[in-house]
Scaffold this motif. Structure first.
Motif: not given
Length: 249
Positions: A21-36
């Motif tokens: 999902s993080a990769l898909a959102c980034a490909r669609e132009g989003a600035e993604v903050v991913a945590t784990d």
């Protein structure tokens, strides 16, 4: 691009559905903050796409969640993806199993949503829409499955949590939905299969309950995540959205 200009938070992003999902959102132009809590998984994720900022975060640590939220600028959307699958009936579920599952699967979403809600409401006021997506499951109030006692209970709680937030904030243009996947081929599933008494039969059993005759891939789930976090779903709220390959037909 479908998420251009949006700032999106995703938990449990080091592997599986969260990572896809993080990769898909980034490909669609989003600035993604991913945590784990999986530091190595986060490292490889950020290396895969420079538009993804990765930060370690234990979503069961209330102080850490508060500190994280206070350091962030407002998000347009969040995806509470973290979760754990406990195997067994009520007789296999000790109190500590119950408490751990509810803390990780439900209370973490409460912590994060409550901490990030003011920013989401601010963005909804500015742009006309903001979104929360929570990870539920087809194994929930939608359908019961054998040996998924506390998992099903937590995911049913997530759906109730989702509907309550949707009802409270619809008039303020903040949407809240739950994602209910079928059986997805993730590292978590592979670990459960590997620890079964008969791993080969366990995999066959997982596949057998899918009418389409295969496990879902993370790539089958991520497009729905993008849709539910995007403005394309601006009139969708309070829904438990199934992506289950026909299990619950």
């Amino acid at each position: 691009m479908r998420l251009e200009g949006k700032r999106i938070f995703i938990s449990a992003a080091a592997q599986g559905i969260g990572r896809a999902s993080a990769l898909a959102c980034a490909r669609e132009g989003a600035e993604v903050v991913a945590t784990d809590v999986n530091i190595e998984g986060l490292r490889t994720l950020s290396a895969e796409d420079s538009r993804i900022e990765t930060l370690p975060l234990d979503v069961c640590d209330g102080s850490a969640v508060s500190a994280f939220a206070s350091a962030q600028t407002p998000f347009d959307a969040i995806f509470n993806c973290v979760g754990f699958v406990h195997n067994g009936t009520i007789l296999d579920c000790e109190e500590e199993d119950w408490d751990f599952s509810f803390d990780l699967n439900v209370k973490s979403a409460y912590r994060l949503t409550r901490a990030l809600l003011p920013g989401l409401l601010d963005r909804a006021n500015q742009t006309g829409t903001a979104a929360i997506l929570n990870m539920a499951s087809m194994a929930s109030s939608i359908k019961g499955f054998p040996n998924r006692f506390v998992y099903g209970a937590t995911k049913a709680a997530v759906i109730g949590f989702t509907k309550s937030i949707a009802a409270d904030y619809a008039s303020r243009r903040l949407r809240c939905n739950a994602l209910c996947p079928g059986t997805v081929d993730t590292p978590s599933l592979r670990e459960r299969i590997a620890t079964a008494a008969d791993p080969v039969q366990a995999e066959k059993d997982f596949i057998a309950r899918q009418p389409m005759g295969r496990l879902a891939a993370v790539g089958d789930i991520a497009p729905m995540v993008v849709f539910l976090l995007s403005d394309e779903s601006r009139f969708v709220t309070g829904q438990a959205v199934l992506v289950d390959g026909g299990v619950t037909i």
